[in-house]
Design a protein around this motif. Structure first.
Motif, PDB file in Angstrom:
ATOM      1  N   MET A   1      45.072  21.123  -9.113  1.00 58.12           N
ATOM      2  CA  MET A   1      44.550  20.690 -10.076  1.00 58.12           C
ATOM      3  C   MET A   1      45.383  21.212 -11.445  1.00 58.12           C
ATOM      4  O   MET A   1      45.625  22.129 -11.563  1.00 58.12           O
ATOM      5  N   LEU A   2      45.051  20.143 -12.494  1.00 57.02           N
ATOM      6  CA  LEU A   2      45.527  20.244 -13.609  1.00 57.02           C
ATOM      7  C   LEU A   2      44.606  20.848 -14.853  1.00 57.02           C
ATOM      8  O   LEU A   2      43.461  20.259 -14.939  1.00 57.02           O
ATOM      9  N   GLN A   3      45.067  21.533 -15.775  1.00 57.27           N
ATOM     10  CA  GLN A   3      44.234  22.003 -17.057  1.00 57.27           C
ATOM     11  C   GLN A   3      45.286  21.611 -18.223  1.00 57.27           C
ATOM     12  O   GLN A   3      46.609  21.780 -18.165  1.00 57.27           O
ATOM     13  N   LEU A   4      44.701  21.347 -19.540  1.00 58.13           N
ATOM     14  CA  LEU A   4      45.392  20.987 -20.610  1.00 58.13           C
ATOM     15  C   LEU A   4      46.122  22.114 -21.088  1.00 58.13           C
ATOM     16  O   LEU A   4      45.406  23.261 -21.289  1.00 58.13           O
ATOM     17  N   HIS A   5      47.317  22.184 -21.235  1.00 57.52           N
ATOM     18  CA  HIS A   5      48.056  23.248 -21.786  1.00 57.52           C
ATOM     19  C   HIS A   5      48.593  23.217 -23.394  1.00 57.52           C
ATOM     20  O   HIS A   5      48.329  24.182 -23.902  1.00 57.52           O
ATOM     21  N   THR A   6      48.782  22.032 -23.655  1.00 61.42           N
ATOM     22  CA  THR A   6      49.190  21.887 -25.276  1.00 61.42           C
ATOM     23  C   THR A   6      48.928  20.319 -25.406  1.00 61.42           C
ATOM     24  O   THR A   6      49.044  19.402 -24.777  1.00 61.42           O
ATOM     25  N   LYS A   7      48.486  20.185 -26.631  1.00 65.15           N
ATOM     26  CA  LYS A   7      48.260  18.724 -27.301  1.00 65.15           C
ATOM     27  C   LYS A   7      48.917  18.667 -28.662  1.00 65.15           C
ATOM     28  O   LYS A   7      48.792  19.625 -29.322  1.00 65.15           O
ATOM     29  N   GLU A   8      50.165  17.650 -28.707  1.00 68.18           N
ATOM     30  CA  GLU A   8      50.746  17.491 -30.095  1.00 68.18           C
ATOM     31  C   GLU A   8      50.356  16.143 -30.257  1.00 68.18           C
ATOM     32  O   GLU A   8      49.920  15.081 -29.372  1.00 68.18           O
TER      33      GLU A   8
END
Length: 345
Positions: A1-8
């Motif tokens: 499962m994935l979780q948000l790490h960074t948003k640019e």
């Protein structure tokens, strides 16, 4: 499962995204012309390097790292192919192809040779000698895709009426021709180089076993086959799975032991708009798919839907797994760059 790490956020929609083979650098480009490099450091914090190229008003559409991760090439609407040293950010080549939109390019997996589309031709540029090594004429149409063989020095080029494969050990040899009655848009070699998959505009998929004269032809797709993705992991026969996207539909193909059956497929149905990208996590059968419907989906064993992410309000445009598989980078139509981390890592 994935979780948000960074948003640019970039200034326009993300046209292409790719990781360097050594996994140290992420390259991103946009419809505004931006070319950016970023890094995930030892404490897993993402940071931008100095921009390689700021917005120009002309779209940058394709990116490729050299096999040693030292060089990055970019092409786009202005007809130029630019090559930078990754570590220093120095522009070492600026190849101008006036009046031609460069939307396909790729470095050889074995050496510093860069192939890029140029209308009805493909040029191969030798970075070590700073010279164009050869110009390959496709003749029948503009170039729709190109792909280097992962093992030997072959270059496949597709367009109207199929695919031509040149031998890079002797560019003067006549190419091997794989004919189709329509046009071949997307092409992709399996990781071993045993198979070449061809997505065609007549709603068919062709899989050629290299050296065999009898390809498999799969029909019944809802539209032209736009996206192809092979798994690094293999099945019990030692053959990779092949994922295929056509409009909102995805199918996964597996080679069968029974030669009379050839390849069998199952469907993955959840997306409601055009699927823009599909990719297997390295060394697994975990498949990611991204669509203009704003959904990024994870399919365990390329079959069971285990996660839906809806972080791109205007839809996803592209995605790329980190070479070790612990991160997944995705681009959005509104300029969002989203980097996810595998919770298990």
């Amino acid at each position: 499962m994935l979780q948000l790490h960074t948003k640019e956020i970039l200034s326009d929609y993300i046209t292409a995204i790719t990781w360097s083979p050594d996994g140290k650098t992420l390259a991103v480009c946009s419809a505004a012309g931006e070319v950016m490099l970023g890094n995930i450091g030892e404490i897993n914090k993402f940071s931008w390097q100095q921009p390689l190229q700021t917005a120009t008003g002309n779209s940058t559409d394709c990116l490729s790292f050299s096999c040693d991760s030292q060089l990055l090439a970019a092409g786009g609407q202005d007809g130029k192919v630019r090559i930078w040293q990754v570590n220093s950010g120095e522009l070492i080549a600026d190849l101008d192809n006036k009046r031609v939109w460069v939307d396909k390019l790729a470095w050889s997996p074995n050496c510093h040779q860069l192939a890029f589309s140029m209308g009805r031709c493909v040029q191969v540029w030798n970075a070590d000698e700073n010279t164009v090594e050869v110009t390959l004429n496709f003749d029948s149409s503009s170039i729709l895709d190109l792909a280097w063989h992962p093992v030997v020095k072959y270059l496949a080029i597709s367009g109207y009426q199929g695919v031509k494969v040149w031998n890079g050990e002797d560019w003067d040899e006549d190419p091997h021709v794989l004919s189709v009655p329509s046009a071949t848009g997307a092409i992709s070699w399996s990781p071993s180089g045993q198979y070449l998959a061809c997505g065609n505009t007549d709603n068919t998929l062709i899989v050629n076993e290299w050296g065999s004269s009898e390809p498999w032809v799969m029909q019944g797709f809802p539209g032209k086959v736009r996206q192809l993705a092979w798994s690094d992991r293999t099945n019990s026969l030692g053959i990779s799975l092949l994922a295929v996207a056509s409009y909102e539909g995805i199918s996964v193909w597996e080679k069968q032991a029974d030669e009379s059956v050839g390849w069998a497929a199952w469907e993955l149905e959840v997306h409601e708009k055009l699927v823009r990208a599909i990719a297997f996590q390295p060394n697994t059968f975990l498949l990611a798919s991204a669509s203009e419907d704003g959904q990024l989906c994870l399919w365990q064993e390329a079959e069971h839907l285990v996660q839906i992410i809806e972080d791109a309000e205007d839809g996803f445009s592209c995605l790329a797994w980190h070479p070790q598989g612990q991160f997944l980078a995705a681009g959005g139509n509104n300029g969002d760059l989203l980097i996810y981390r595998n919770k298990l890592d």
